[in-house]
Design a protein around this motif. Structure first.
Motif, PDB file in Angstrom:
ATOM      1  N   VAL B 649      62.996  63.041  59.365  1.00 40.78           N
ATOM      2  CA  VAL B 649      63.358  63.828  58.190  1.00 40.78           C
ATOM      3  C   VAL B 649      62.093  64.384  57.544  1.00 40.78           C
ATOM      4  CG1 VAL B 649      64.386  63.736  55.899  1.00 40.78           C
ATOM      5  CG2 VAL B 649      65.455  62.520  57.789  1.00 40.78           C
ATOM      6  N   PHE B 650      61.101  63.519  57.389  1.00 43.62           N
ATOM      7  CA  PHE B 650      59.862  63.959  56.753  1.00 43.62           C
ATOM      8  C   PHE B 650      59.188  65.054  57.571  1.00 43.62           C
ATOM      9  CE2 PHE B 650      55.371  63.850  55.819  1.00 43.62           C
ATOM     10  CZ  PHE B 650      55.377  63.857  54.436  1.00 43.62           C
ATOM     11  N   ALA B 651      59.082  64.834  58.883  1.00 40.00           N
ATOM     12  CA  ALA B 651      58.385  65.815  59.736  1.00 40.00           C
ATOM     13  C   ALA B 651      59.089  67.164  59.675  1.00 40.00           C
ATOM     14  CB  ALA B 651      58.320  65.306  61.171  1.00 40.00           C
ATOM     15  N   ASN B 652      60.421  67.158  59.700  1.00 40.94           N
ATOM     16  CA  ASN B 652      61.137  68.436  59.698  1.00 40.94           C
ATOM     17  C   ASN B 652      61.012  69.156  58.362  1.00 40.94           C
ATOM     18  OD1 ASN B 652      61.989  68.377  62.351  1.00 40.94           O
ATOM     19  ND2 ASN B 652      63.727  67.052  61.849  1.00 40.94           N
ATOM     20  N   PHE B 653      61.063  68.408  57.260  1.00 41.44           N
ATOM     21  CA  PHE B 653      60.873  69.058  55.965  1.00 41.44           C
ATOM     22  C   PHE B 653      59.448  69.594  55.835  1.00 41.44           C
ATOM     23  CE2 PHE B 653      64.846  67.389  54.393  1.00 41.44           C
ATOM     24  CZ  PHE B 653      65.224  68.399  53.529  1.00 41.44           C
ATOM     25  N   PHE B 654      58.494  68.816  56.330  1.00 43.19           N
ATOM     26  CA  PHE B 654      57.116  69.271  56.226  1.00 43.19           C
ATOM     27  C   PHE B 654      56.902  70.521  57.082  1.00 43.19           C
ATOM     28  CE2 PHE B 654      52.524  69.165  56.191  1.00 43.19           C
ATOM     29  CZ  PHE B 654      52.280  68.758  54.893  1.00 43.19           C
ATOM     30  N   LEU B 850      52.949  56.618  54.587  1.00 35.52           N
ATOM     31  CA  LEU B 850      54.306  56.935  55.033  1.00 35.52           C
ATOM     32  C   LEU B 850      54.904  55.731  55.751  1.00 35.52           C
ATOM     33  CD1 LEU B 850      53.984  60.588  56.344  1.00 35.52           C
ATOM     34  CD2 LEU B 850      54.969  59.797  54.208  1.00 35.52           C
ATOM     35  N   LEU B 851      54.098  55.090  56.564  1.00 32.30           N
ATOM     36  CA  LEU B 851      54.590  53.927  57.309  1.00 32.30           C
ATOM     37  C   LEU B 851      55.016  52.821  56.351  1.00 32.30           C
ATOM     38  CD1 LEU B 851      55.020  52.944  60.122  1.00 32.30           C
ATOM     39  CD2 LEU B 851      52.718  52.036  60.138  1.00 32.30           C
ATOM     40  N   LEU B 852      54.210  52.659  55.297  1.00 32.05           N
ATOM     41  CA  LEU B 852      54.534  51.649  54.291  1.00 32.05           C
ATOM     42  C   LEU B 852      55.888  51.951  53.656  1.00 32.05           C
ATOM     43  CD1 LEU B 852      52.804  49.288  53.325  1.00 32.05           C
ATOM     44  CD2 LEU B 852      52.150  50.664  51.349  1.00 32.05           C
ATOM     45  N   LEU B 853      56.155  53.235  53.417  1.00 33.59           N
ATOM     46  CA  LEU B 853      57.411  53.633  52.774  1.00 33.59           C
ATOM     47  C   LEU B 853      58.585  53.554  53.731  1.00 33.59           C
ATOM     48  CD1 LEU B 853      56.247  56.807  50.811  1.00 33.59           C
ATOM     49  CD2 LEU B 853      56.971  54.625  49.831  1.00 33.59           C
TER      50      LEU B 853
END
Lengths: 229, 855
Positions: B649-654, B850-853
């Motif tokens: 999700v993060f990669a696609n939004f970014f 990010l990994l922590l989250l």
């Protein structure tokens, strides 16, 4: 010629020589007798000839001329390979039509220069600019690298592919001077791109001279490396 | 798979040593230039007896390349008439790189050559080194002159107190073509009245530079801008014709290259025009050629730009500034009674600067010998212009070697000696060897200029390394498309580029842009936990459950976000003066009508202020939508306890964010990225149990493709290709941090894409391949997640620290090389961005956060 061939065949059949290199089980890798004979020395001559004919001034014409010089030499070289190869298959050598093999290999490798051209583009050659030069490069590369492989394996590429999956693939491939020479041709062409971007602005840096030189020298070096190892 | 604990802080410490080493090295390598303090006085008694002029007008047109004044394509008709009348001394003035405004202004006021640091200071803005250096402005003011200044406020940073009347404009808002120049021209009514009381008038026009940055030297706006500048020249000439004691200087501070940028050392960038204009020049009997075309922009007589300084000093009868290394232009000598003294004054000033004593027969030398002597000192000064601080350089280099050693040991301990996988050991050894081979390219200037070739070779090598013939071929086809996008180095230029094709075919371009937005939207929608997170009323609905309410909400929200961003790009394209394809015009019509602009009015784009504010609003709206939607979906997924899918999700939004800040012709490349990512994951999908090998392949591949993407999007190792056209998206007033961040994002969009994709590829490969979660999805092993990231970073730290040592060593070794400032020094800056921002900040620190989250 015919006599000589018969002599060779009988020699092979009577004396099952031990394979020159350790062979992986179940993979009939052809072996080469008198490896020093199968080094493509004539590539050096053709290369020198092309430079003498003005490769750096008129690239296309000289490459074409070089190609026509190379073809008869390749035919002779193919014959030399056939006569020095022990193909290690159950099929006897007598069943092979040697002239068909020798001529067919040249024709097929010329035909293969089309797909090779596509591969060259995929590996970074220009698509539109210099396409004639790239096509000539593909023809040269196909002749110096594909053609001996076709002869060595007698068009039986399943055997060659079988080797690639194995652990000792590199050792097996380099063990055969003809195969090593062909691989050297590809590697040489690949390394041949390196000097192009340098700002020396020499005429020999133009496309695709360095690649032609790389593949021609690569075949010789590949063969020699195989002999030394 | 993991042997021994891998400390996060330990790795950070090594990185810190590396960064400190880099900074120390830069402090020693980019020294402040030594200059003579104080203000010059005459070396002879009244050398410029009865100077021909007492007043001066300097009109600087930013980035005005020589061909815009003198070429066949020039639209400066009035100026050409003046040349025909014989009142113009035309030159092509060599501008010393870095060809950016601040160092150039220092050059044309003090006559000194710039240090490389000035280029960075131009962006950094905090600069007070030159305040106390001698200049013709200071000399002029010291004699009691009254100077008025209008235009680029860089001048005001250099001369905060000297001008009696000023109105500065900020040069950083590049989207504005007209307002910056109106702001200057409107003062002319007042200043050109007979009653006005100034001795010097300086005008600095920025519009032409802005047009260049946005649309290149052949932008549709160029013609009207040149007409506008020509009109200004006409007004100024009519004034000096009445006041013949005034000399007019028309000049560019630097030129521009074929895409309208500047900063480097290409022929177009270092060749601005320079013209001295006065009716008094009629008596010089000038016979000037009409506009024509020449090679490499070398029109008329080439000179160096700093030659203007002693020339102006002579024309106005001022002492030549102390640090000047310019040579007085010989064409003006007939205006003086004792011409020999003019050159002698120049020679005495430079001899003092160089610490020479003049030859015994100095007074008997003729003009030719004097010029020869001047050029001799000039060469001597140029070769000793820089003094490096060797303590800093060698301490920095020492720290770099130390961190390189540690990184190499860390990498080898894990992979070469620690790994159970034979293939991983083999490839680790190959990586180290290839890195060392790669690093050796820093010793050749042309290899730095053409670095994209190296990355292409390495990319193919890694793609072949996976051993899966079918999918490797697919990866190579994808990479070949990426390579063809804009693969231009600094030396060779090819027109067979996908990017260029798209620029010339707007219909295809926009079809692909829309497709890219749709594809990215589909990826957002189908990958990861986006849909299930937004499915507020159901439990853990799967992403494939498209009938659910969450999928409807998600679809609408992501579609709206995408549309706002698309309409921003479209209006931006239209505002830059391009024709929007007919089939898409409804979209920007609709946007413009909403802002009460009639889109059918051909002059609709003229109100740049209004269009600018619409762009700011649209851009901010898209960013707002993107970030809100991302945060809501991530928080909701976390709250619902959904495992996995966050990185996707993060990669696609970014990616959407990166698309938003990319040049339009680069947007479709993101489809190729997605395809390459999919095919690469396919090619390694059979390597499941051999985690070391898999991790090494992913790390190597993303590093290599990051670099390939950077160069394939049209960037190079030259300051000239730094792209500012998207650095002001959504920026209404200048903000250094924000503009800096946007410059980074828009120039490193490719590497940023691959950086976040690498996390997705490591932790959630099954999402990319649309498969059920497998053992290869390392996110489901929360205890080793951080170790995995550390192992990945061991590879990149190994690469960057070896590269740092060799790059810095080659710069020390080649510090007297001809290209040290134009090729090697910019490479240090780019390398710093790669090593510190990309590797340490984005890959390691942001990745860990990010990994922590997400774990």
């Amino acid at each position: 010629m015919v006599n000589q061939r018969k002599k060779q065949v009988s020699f092979h059949n009577n004396t099952p020589s031990p394979p020159a290199t350790p062979e992986p089980r179940g993979l009939p890798m052809p072996t080469v007798e008198r490896g020093w004979l199968t080094i493509p020395y004539h590539h050096l001559a053709v290369l020198a000839f092309m430079f003498r004919q003005g490769l750096t001034t008129s690239v296309q014409a000289t490459l074409l001329q070089g190609l026509f010089t190379l073809i008869p030499l390749q035919l002779a070289y193919n014959y030399l390979i056939v006569s020095n190869t022990n193909s290690n298959t159950k099929r006897g050598k007598d069943n092979d039509n040697i002239s068909l093999l020798v001529v067919g290999a040249v024709l097929v490798s010329l035909a293969l220069s089309g797909p090779l051209h596509v591969c060259l583009v995929l590996f970074g050659a220009p698509i539109f600019a210099y396409w004639k030069e790239t096509a000539l490069l593909a023809a040269h590369l196909a002749l110096v690298a594909f053609d001996p492989l076709l002869v060595e394996f007698k068009f039986d590429f399943a055997r060659l592919r079988g080797i690639f999956g194995t652990d000792a693939a590199i050792r097996t491939l380099v063990g055969n001077p003809v195969v090593a020479s062909a691989l050297g041709g590809f590697v040489g062409a690949w390394l041949g791109v390196l000097p192009i971007p340098l700002d020396w602005d020499r005429p020999w840096q133009q496309w695709p001279i360095t690649l032609v030189v790389g593949s021609y020298l690569g075949t010789v070096v590949g063969g020699l490396v195989s002999l030394v190892m | 798979m993991v042997n021994g604990p891998i400390k996060w802080w330990g790795q950070l410490l090594v990185a810190a040593i590396n960064v400190v080493g880099l900074l120390l090295f830069c402090r020693g390598f980019f020294p402040q230039k030594q200059s003579l303090p104080g203000v010059a006085s005459f070396h002879q008694a009244d050398p410029f007896a009865k100077p021909p002029f007492s007043k001066v007008v300097v009109m600087v047109v930013d980035a005005m390349r020589s061909d815009m004044l003198y070429g066949n394509q020039s639209h400066m008709n009035y100026f050409h008439k003046l040349m025909d009348d014989g009142v113009v001394l035309p030159y092509t003035a060599y501008a010393h790189p870095p060809t950016v405004t601040l160092p150039r202004l220092k050059g044309i006021t003090s006559g000194s050559t710039p240090s490389f640091l000035d280029a960075i200071m131009n962006i950094n803005e905090e600069d007070d080194t030159s305040l106390n250096s001698d200049s013709w402005i200071g000399q002029f003011v010291g004699r009691g002159a009254n100077i008025h200044f209008y235009g680029d406020d860089t001048w005001l940073k250099l001369f905060p107190k000297e001008f009696t009347k000023t109105d500065g404009t900020n040069s950083f808002y590049v989207s504005d073509f007209t307002e910056v120049d109106h702001n200057v021209t409107r003062h002319l009514d007042e200043e050109l009245k007979p009653s006005s009381k100034w001795d010097g008038l300086i005008l600095h026009y920025l519009g032409l530079d802005h047009i260049g940055h946005k649309g290149g030297p052949h932008s549709p706006y160029m013609e009207s801008k040149q007409h506008e500048m020509d009109k200004v020249i006409q007004r100024l000439y009519e004034y000096i014709n009445k006041n013949q004691d005034t000399v007019l200087v028309v000049m560019g501070d630097h030129g521009m290259n074929e895409i309208g940028n500047h900063g480097g050392a290409s022929a177009g960038e270092v060749s601005p025009g320079l013209a001295l204009i006065s009716p008094k020049f009629k008596k010089l009997d000038l016979d000037v050629l009409p506009p024509h075309d020449v090679e490499n922009f070398q029109y008329y007589r080439p000179c160096t730009q700093i030659d203007l300084v002693p020339t102006l000093s002579a024309l106005l009868g001022l002492p030549i500034p102390k640090n000047n290394v310019g040579v007085v232009l010989k064409e003006i000598l007939p205006l003086f009674k004792r011409r020999g003294n003019v050159i002698r004054e120049n020679a005495l000033q430079m001899a003092l600067l160089a610490g020479h004593t003049v030859p015994a027969n100095f007074d008997e030398l003729d003009e030719k010998e004097l010029y020869h002597y001047l050029h001799e000192i000039q060469d001597d000064l140029a070769s000793t212009a820089t003094n490096y601080n060797y303590d800093d350089i060698y301490t920095g280099l020492g720290l770099l070697v130390l961190s390189c050693g540690i990184s190499l040991v860390l990498f080898s301990r894990y992979y070469l000696w620690g790994s159970n996988s034979k293939r991983a050991r083999q490839w680790a050894l190959i990586s180290v060897i290839v890195t060392i081979l790669y690093s050796s390219h820093f010793h050749g200037s042309s290899l730095i200029e053409e670095e994209h070739h190296i990355w292409w070779v390495l990319a193919v090598l890694v793609a072949l390394g996976t051993g899966n013939v079918k999918w490797s071929s697919a990866v190579i086809i994808g990479l070949r498309v990426i390579k063809a996008w804009s693969n231009s180095g600094q030396k060779y230029w090819s027109d067979d580029k996908i990017g260029l094709y798209l620029v010339r075919h707007p219909d295809v371009l926009w079809a692909l842009v829309v497709l890219t937005y749709v594809v990215n939207n589909m990826l957002t929608f189908t990958q990861g936990n986006f849909v299930s997170a937004l499915n507020f009323f159901a439990g853990n609905a799967r992403a494939t459950d498209f009938k659910s309410l969450g999928s409807l909400i998600g679809f609408i929200l992501s579609f709206v976000t995408m549309s706002v961003s698309l309409s921003f790009k479209l209006v931006q394209y239209w505002a830059d003066g391009h024709d929007v394809p007919a089939w898409l015009s409804w979209l920007y019509y609709w946007v413009l009508t909403n802002y009460d602009i009639n889109p059918h009015n051909p002059n609709a784009g003229d109100d740049k202020q209004l269009v600018g504010s619409i762009l700011v609003q649209l851009s901010n709206a898209s960013i707002y939508f993107m970030s809100t939607l991302l945060v809501v979906s991530l928080v909701s997924a976390k709250f619902k306890g959904i495992k996995g899918g966050y990185f996707s999700v993060f990669a696609n939004f970014f990616t959407l964010y990166l698309i938003h800040h990319s040049r339009v012709e680069n947007i479709p490349i993101f489809i190729a990225f997605a395809v390459v990512k999919y095919c690469f994951m396919r090619s390694i999908s059979s390597i499941k149990s051999d985690v070391d090998y898999r991790l090494l392949l992913i790390s190597a591949f993303t590093l290599v493709v990051s670099n390939l993407s950077f160069f394939s999007m049209g960037f190079t190792n030259s300051l000239a290709t730094v792209d500012l056209s998207n650095a002001y998206n959504g920026v209404s007033s200048y903000n250094l941090l924000l503009v800096g961040w946007l410059t980074f994002v828009s120039n490193f969009a490719g590497p940023l894409y691959w950086s976040f994709s690498s996390l997705q590829m490591i932790f959630e490969p099954s999402v990319i391949l649309y498969q059920q979660p497998t053992t290869a999805d390392l996110i489901y092993l929360p205890r080793i997640c951080f170790q995995v990231l550390s192992v990945k970073s061991r590879f990149t730290f190994m690469f960057y620290s070896i590269a740092a040592v060799t790059l810095m060593a080659s710069c020390v070794n080649l510090r007297f090389h001809l290209f040290i400032w134009s090729v090697f020094s910019p490479k240090i800056l780019f390398f710093g961005v790669w090593a510190v921002f990309m590797n340490l900040f984005i890959d390691y620190i942001v990745g860990s956060l990010l990994l922590l989250l997400f774990k």
